[in-house]
Design a protein around this motif. Sequence first.
Motif, PDB file in Angstrom:
ATOM      1  N   VAL A 100      71.529  11.182-151.608  1.00 33.01           N
ATOM      2  CA  VAL A 100      70.724  12.040-150.962  1.00 33.01           C
ATOM      3  C   VAL A 100      69.929  12.675-149.901  1.00 33.01           C
ATOM      4  O   VAL A 100      69.095  12.562-149.085  1.00 33.01           O
ATOM      5  CB  VAL A 100      69.764  13.386-151.955  1.00 33.01           C
ATOM      6  N   ARG A 101      68.167  11.467-150.059  1.00 29.63           N
ATOM      7  CA  ARG A 101      67.755  10.986-148.860  1.00 29.63           C
ATOM      8  C   ARG A 101      68.175  10.852-147.647  1.00 29.63           C
ATOM      9  O   ARG A 101      68.148  11.564-146.354  1.00 29.63           O
ATOM     10  CB  ARG A 101      66.897  10.008-149.153  1.00 29.63           C
ATOM     11  N   SER A 128      69.644  14.311-146.235  1.00 31.62           N
ATOM     12  CA  SER A 128      68.474  15.062-146.446  1.00 31.62           C
ATOM     13  C   SER A 128      67.905  15.044-144.974  1.00 31.62           C
ATOM     14  O   SER A 128      67.100  15.962-144.570  1.00 31.62           O
ATOM     15  CB  SER A 128      67.332  14.899-147.337  1.00 31.62           C
ATOM     16  N   GLU A 129      67.714  13.404-145.089  1.00 28.28           N
ATOM     17  CA  GLU A 129      67.656  13.369-142.970  1.00 28.28           C
ATOM     18  C   GLU A 129      68.803  14.054-141.911  1.00 28.28           C
ATOM     19  O   GLU A 129      68.495  13.927-140.865  1.00 28.28           O
ATOM     20  CB  GLU A 129      67.128  11.511-142.953  1.00 28.28           C
ATOM     21  N   VAL A 160      69.256  16.716-141.990  1.00 28.69           N
ATOM     22  CA  VAL A 160      69.765  18.780-142.490  1.00 28.69           C
ATOM     23  C   VAL A 160      69.281  18.832-140.724  1.00 28.69           C
ATOM     24  O   VAL A 160      69.314  20.082-140.387  1.00 28.69           O
ATOM     25  CB  VAL A 160      68.071  19.017-143.726  1.00 28.69           C
ATOM     26  N   ASP A 199      74.763  16.778-155.532  1.00 28.35           N
ATOM     27  CA  ASP A 199      73.660  16.512-154.951  1.00 28.35           C
ATOM     28  C   ASP A 199      73.190  16.087-153.536  1.00 28.35           C
ATOM     29  O   ASP A 199      72.820  16.632-152.429  1.00 28.35           O
ATOM     30  CB  ASP A 199      72.478  15.557-155.779  1.00 28.35           C
ATOM     31  N   GLU A 217      72.768  19.093-150.361  1.00 33.33           N
ATOM     32  CA  GLU A 217      71.231  18.600-149.120  1.00 33.33           C
ATOM     33  C   GLU A 217      72.082  19.161-147.917  1.00 33.33           C
ATOM     34  O   GLU A 217      71.213  19.758-147.388  1.00 33.33           O
ATOM     35  CB  GLU A 217      71.216  17.108-149.076  1.00 33.33           C
ATOM     36  N   ARG A 224      72.340  22.642-147.717  1.00 35.27           N
ATOM     37  CA  ARG A 224      70.998  23.015-146.571  1.00 35.27           C
ATOM     38  C   ARG A 224      70.628  23.410-145.511  1.00 35.27           C
ATOM     39  O   ARG A 224      70.108  24.111-144.965  1.00 35.27           O
ATOM     40  CB  ARG A 224      69.900  22.717-147.502  1.00 35.27           C
ATOM     41  N   GLY A 230      72.493  24.496-152.138  1.00 32.80           N
ATOM     42  CA  GLY A 230      72.080  24.085-150.814  1.00 32.80           C
ATOM     43  C   GLY A 230      72.508  26.008-149.746  1.00 32.80           C
ATOM     44  O   GLY A 230      70.905  25.871-149.660  1.00 32.80           O
TER      45      GLY A 230
END
Length: 394
Positions: A13-14, A17-18, A20, A70, A74, A77, A247
């Motif tokens: 997930v990290r 997210s990076e 995005v 998840d 992300e 998003r 998201g």
Amino acid sequence: MDIATAPTRDELVRRASELVPLLQKHASWAEENRRLPDEVVEAIADAGLLRLRVPARYGGYECDTRTVVDVVTELARGDASTGWTFAVWSICSWLTGLFPDEVQDEIFATPDVRVSGLLSPGGAATPADGGLTVNGRWAFNTGALHSQWNSIVAMAPTPDGAGQWPVLALVPVSDLEIVDDWHTSGLRASGSVTTVARDLFVPMRRVLPMGPVLQEHYASERNAATPVYRTPMLPTAATSTVGTVLGLARAAREVFFERLPGRKITYTAYESQREAPITHLKVAKAAALIDEAEFHAHRAAALLDHKSAAGEEWEIEERARIRLDLGCAYERAKEAVDVYNSASGASSVYTSVPMQRIARDAQTLNLHAILHPDTNYELYGRVLCGLEPNTLYI
């Protein structure tokens, strides 16, 4: 790669997210050009995300459904089209894991291979020596522009020749004609073009009858005992997409609050939108709607993961409830997006403001035949009333 050494859910997930900021940077270009930028596809591969649903023996992570949800959340998003396309790739990697092991050896030999596809019958297959000859066209073929393989569904004669049944086939994208017809109001960057097969031969080893597959009769021997690959196909595929709309709802919230400071409510005495009671009511309502959407999405994922790990049989009501949960999640998330959109003022219609794209994408997602809230409510209601489902896709 051994499962014990695969990245954790938090780590994956990290990584998503990076990405995005990169997805947001390219979102306008991607929408205008109706396809994902190569840079975005490469970044997803470099982050190892294409391995989520690949068997461990090919370097995959064999992630559970909640992890897929998840990660997709992300990515969406940052850009819904990217999230949706990635969800399709994860679904089709999982589908490949249901085919005979020799087919998996062929397809997963390509590192970070991308397999696109869809579940609607769009062609006809006739028997040929050692396989089938397929002709047809498949619309809404998300991911085809950046994929090496495509899963297609065609109607073929049953083994006894007495009728027809749908079959799932894996074919190289290079053997298909691409029709550039993806001119839409939403999810424009997904490049969900139409593909066409003309007298395409498919060896029988790359063909699975859909009927048995929908009843969890899969062909892979090496994946048979792996929990991830013994979940029901339709609930697994549909739940894998739900992070897209989650998201979007989170993106709408972020865009709204980023624009809130300094905004007033035009033609009123409110010099600060932040101080208006109507704003407080709107953002509280939207927060509750997002919470409800996440509850239903995560309940569906939790049921899939629990039953697959335990090896339990599925009740028809549980299958129908998955569809209910997804319909609720998509509807509630869209409602949250609509709340933020309606509170964003006339300036939000400019293409430079992401809110208008988010609203169009949310609307498009809620029209999907498998995810449409009303269709899924009806299905669950039928089952609760003791009637048989009116679909095989359950």
